[in-house]
Write a protein that holds these residues in place. Structure first.
Motif, PDB file in Angstrom:
ATOM      1  N   ALA A 118       4.417  17.858   7.707  1.00 10.47           N
ATOM      2  CA  ALA A 118       3.998  18.300   9.043  1.00 10.47           C
ATOM      3  C   ALA A 118       4.839  19.483   9.511  1.00 10.47           C
ATOM      4  O   ALA A 118       4.343  20.404  10.145  1.00 10.47           O
ATOM      5  CB  ALA A 118       4.114  17.153  10.033  1.00 10.47           C
ATOM      6  N   ILE A 119       6.123  19.458   9.200  1.00 11.51           N
ATOM      7  CA  ILE A 119       7.004  20.563   9.602  1.00 11.51           C
ATOM      8  C   ILE A 119       6.619  21.842   8.849  1.00 11.51           C
ATOM      9  O   ILE A 119       6.538  22.921   9.428  1.00 11.51           O
ATOM     10  CB  ILE A 119       8.478  20.192   9.341  1.00 11.51           C
ATOM     11  N   ILE A 120       6.352  21.703   7.583  1.00 13.78           N
ATOM     12  CA  ILE A 120       5.979  22.880   6.793  1.00 13.78           C
ATOM     13  C   ILE A 120       4.661  23.475   7.273  1.00 13.78           C
ATOM     14  O   ILE A 120       4.471  24.685   7.305  1.00 13.78           O
ATOM     15  CB  ILE A 120       5.921  22.514   5.291  1.00 13.78           C
ATOM     16  N   SER A 153       3.425  14.776  -3.948  1.00 11.15           N
ATOM     17  CA  SER A 153       2.725  15.881  -4.615  1.00 11.15           C
ATOM     18  C   SER A 153       2.076  16.806  -3.599  1.00 11.15           C
ATOM     19  O   SER A 153       2.118  18.031  -3.717  1.00 11.15           O
ATOM     20  CB  SER A 153       1.629  15.344  -5.540  1.00 11.15           C
ATOM     21  N   LYS A 154       1.482  16.207  -2.576  1.00 11.45           N
ATOM     22  CA  LYS A 154       0.834  17.014  -1.533  1.00 11.45           C
ATOM     23  C   LYS A 154       1.855  17.870  -0.806  1.00 11.45           C
ATOM     24  O   LYS A 154       1.593  19.025  -0.473  1.00 11.45           O
ATOM     25  CB  LYS A 154       0.139  16.097  -0.521  1.00 11.45           C
ATOM     26  N   LEU A 155       3.013  17.286  -0.544  1.00 11.76           N
ATOM     27  CA  LEU A 155       4.065  18.019   0.165  1.00 11.76           C
ATOM     28  C   LEU A 155       4.484  19.248  -0.621  1.00 11.76           C
ATOM     29  O   LEU A 155       4.539  20.361  -0.089  1.00 11.76           O
ATOM     30  CB  LEU A 155       5.273  17.092   0.403  1.00 11.76           C
ATOM     31  N   VAL A 156       4.766  19.068  -1.910  1.00 16.35           N
ATOM     32  CA  VAL A 156       5.209  20.195  -2.735  1.00 16.35           C
ATOM     33  C   VAL A 156       4.083  21.224  -2.859  1.00 16.35           C
ATOM     34  O   VAL A 156       4.315  22.434  -2.759  1.00 16.35           O
ATOM     35  CB  VAL A 156       5.656  19.689  -4.134  1.00 16.35           C
ATOM     36  N   GLY A 157       2.867  20.748  -3.037  1.00 13.16           N
ATOM     37  CA  GLY A 157       1.728  21.665  -3.131  1.00 13.16           C
ATOM     38  C   GLY A 157       1.545  22.469  -1.854  1.00 13.16           C
ATOM     39  O   GLY A 157       1.302  23.674  -1.883  1.00 13.16           O
ATOM     40  N   SER A 173       7.043   7.962   5.191  1.00 14.50           N
ATOM     41  CA  SER A 173       7.151   8.530   6.533  1.00 14.50           C
ATOM     42  C   SER A 173       7.884   9.872   6.510  1.00 14.50           C
ATOM     43  O   SER A 173       7.459  10.847   7.124  1.00 14.50           O
ATOM     44  CB  SER A 173       7.896   7.535   7.432  1.00 14.50           C
ATOM     45  N   ARG A 174       8.993   9.928   5.780  1.00 11.26           N
ATOM     46  CA  ARG A 174       9.769  11.178   5.714  1.00 11.26           C
ATOM     47  C   ARG A 174       8.960  12.290   5.036  1.00 11.26           C
ATOM     48  O   ARG A 174       8.981  13.439   5.464  1.00 11.26           O
ATOM     49  CB  ARG A 174      11.072  10.943   4.939  1.00 11.26           C
ATOM     50  N   ILE A 175       8.270  11.939   3.965  1.00  9.60           N
ATOM     51  CA  ILE A 175       7.496  12.947   3.230  1.00  9.60           C
ATOM     52  C   ILE A 175       6.391  13.523   4.113  1.00  9.60           C
ATOM     53  O   ILE A 175       6.172  14.734   4.166  1.00  9.60           O
ATOM     54  CB  ILE A 175       6.903  12.323   1.935  1.00  9.60           C
ATOM     55  N   LYS A 176       5.703  12.641   4.839  1.00  8.62           N
ATOM     56  CA  LYS A 176       4.607  13.131   5.698  1.00  8.62           C
ATOM     57  C   LYS A 176       5.131  13.998   6.829  1.00  8.62           C
ATOM     58  O   LYS A 176       4.525  15.005   7.194  1.00  8.62           O
ATOM     59  CB  LYS A 176       3.822  11.943   6.256  1.00  8.62           C
ATOM     60  N   LEU A 177       6.276  13.598   7.354  1.00 11.10           N
ATOM     61  CA  LEU A 177       6.852  14.380   8.445  1.00 11.10           C
ATOM     62  C   LEU A 177       7.326  15.743   7.934  1.00 11.10           C
ATOM     63  O   LEU A 177       7.153  16.770   8.601  1.00 11.10           O
ATOM     64  CB  LEU A 177       8.024  13.609   9.066  1.00 11.10           C
ATOM     65  N   ILE A 191       0.841  -1.200   0.000  1.00  7.22           N
ATOM     66  CA  ILE A 191       0.000   0.000   0.000  1.00  7.22           C
ATOM     67  C   ILE A 191       0.871   1.243   0.000  1.00  7.22           C
ATOM     68  O   ILE A 191       0.591   2.224  -0.684  1.00  7.22           O
ATOM     69  CB  ILE A 191      -0.938  -0.003   1.232  1.00  7.22           C
ATOM     70  N   ALA A 192       1.984   1.191   0.730  1.00  9.00           N
ATOM     71  CA  ALA A 192       2.863   2.353   0.845  1.00  9.00           C
ATOM     72  C   ALA A 192       3.359   2.804  -0.518  1.00  9.00           C
ATOM     73  O   ALA A 192       3.481   3.995  -0.794  1.00  9.00           O
ATOM     74  CB  ALA A 192       4.038   2.025   1.754  1.00  9.00           C
ATOM     75  N   LEU A 193       3.654   1.848  -1.396  1.00  6.77           N
ATOM     76  CA  LEU A 193       4.169   2.169  -2.719  1.00  6.77           C
ATOM     77  C   LEU A 193       3.234   3.127  -3.461  1.00  6.77           C
ATOM     78  O   LEU A 193       3.665   4.080  -4.092  1.00  6.77           O
ATOM     79  CB  LEU A 193       4.335   0.863  -3.508  1.00  6.77           C
ATOM     80  N   ASP A 194       1.940   2.887  -3.348  1.00  6.04           N
ATOM     81  CA  ASP A 194       0.961   3.733  -4.041  1.00  6.04           C
ATOM     82  C   ASP A 194       0.835   5.107  -3.396  1.00  6.04           C
ATOM     83  O   ASP A 194       0.502   6.087  -4.057  1.00  6.04           O
ATOM     84  CB  ASP A 194      -0.423   3.060  -4.037  1.00  6.04           C
ATOM     85  N   TYR A 195       1.069   5.171  -2.122  1.00  4.55           N
ATOM     86  CA  TYR A 195       0.865   6.425  -1.403  1.00  4.55           C
ATOM     87  C   TYR A 195       2.012   7.416  -1.582  1.00  4.55           C
ATOM     88  O   TYR A 195       1.830   8.613  -1.443  1.00  4.55           O
ATOM     89  CB  TYR A 195       0.716   6.150   0.106  1.00  4.55           C
TER      90      TYR A 195
END
Lengths: 238, 49
Positions: free
Chosen positions: B42-44, A27-31, B35-39, A17-21
């Protein structure tokens, strides 16, 4: 099902599941960062991005917050626990550290806050909110089963998933098996925290979701199998 | 103002590059990447967490 095999199979499912996420999350992070760039001062944005870049590189990072030095923010608590968490797929053993001066329930609340924000698709908490009072009162209600905590020190916790019992047995029979074998059970708070950190750190899936009465009966952490009968799982401290 | 906007864009470009590097990393598991991306997110967004 052999010992710990169920836990291992679950971990593999979570990995797929992680692979798909990952790409969606990226994308969400950059957005999100782009959106923030419009609102924040250059200095503040630079500070946050510096922390984010270090996390992405896997470097040790100290998250600063508005709270006083001795007071940790929920993000700081969650970050420390997630950073320290490791799951050994071969043995089913989870290890993690709770920072100093953080109670178990504070740790659970911090994980719930993180979980609700970053896993909104799940209609549950990382630790069921209605159980928090119960966890808080455990040491006084069940002093025999609960380890004494020294909250002034960071504490490392190890929880191992062990599968015992036979398929098709009912709950009473399986509890009897557990009683006869006199295994050492982990503190229910440790079980709940291990499952919550795992869910927060990875895809939100509860690796231990098949636990039958996790935490609700001190000394017992039972699992039900899914569609293929019933088995008993228990967690014990190594 | 224009200068600040440009610097912000440079910071964002660094972030994009780091994310791309992480996504391509062979020595980091998918779970760890997530995990790193979500964290990092969260920081941003830290004032909301």
């Amino acid at each position: 099902m052999p010992t710990t095999q169920v836990v291992i199979e679950k971990a593999k499912e979570v990995g797929k599941i992680a692979l798909d996420y990952v790409s969606q999350a990226a994308s969400k992070l950059v957005g999100s960062a782009s959106e923030k760039a419009g609102d924040l001062s250059l200095a503040e944005m630079s500070r946050r991005l510096d922390g984010a870049l270090r996390v992405l590189r896997g470097e040790e990072v100290s998250i600063s917050g508005a709270a006083a030095p001795e007071q940790k923010t929920s993000l700081q608590i969650t970050h420390k626990m997630m950073e320290s968490y490791s799951f050994d797929i071969k043995t089913g053993t989870s290890t993690f550290t709770i920072p100093a001066n953080v109670t178990d329930v504070e740790a659970m609340k911090a994980l719930n806050k993180y979980f609700r924000k970053y896993h909104p698709n799940f209609k549950r908490d990382a630790v069921y909110a209605r159980d928090l009072d119960w966890y808080e009162n455990l040491p006084t209600e069940y002093p025999t089963y609960c380890q004494k905590r020294d909250y002034s020190q960071a504490r490392q916790i190890t929880v191992t998933g062990v599968v015992k019992g036979e398929k098709g047995e009912n709950r009473t029979t399986e509890e009897g098996v557990l009683n006869d074998e006199s295994p050492i059970f982990s503190d229910p708070r440790d079980q709940a925290l291990a499952a919550a950190i795992h869910a927060c750190k990875y895809t939100g899936e509860d690796l231990f979701k098949d636990l039958w009465v996790r935490g609700s009966v001190p000394g017992f952490a039972l699992c039900t199998g899914r569609d293929d009968g019933v088995f008993v799982s228990l967690f014990h401290v190594k | 103002m224009q200068d600040e906007k440009q610097k912000k864009e440079e910071l964002l470009e660094m972030l994009r590059a780091e994310v791309a590097t992480l996504l391509c990393a062979d020595d980091v598991s998918e779970e760890e990447k997530l995990s790193r991306i979500k964290l990092a997110q969260a920081i941003i967004e830290s004032e909301k967490v």
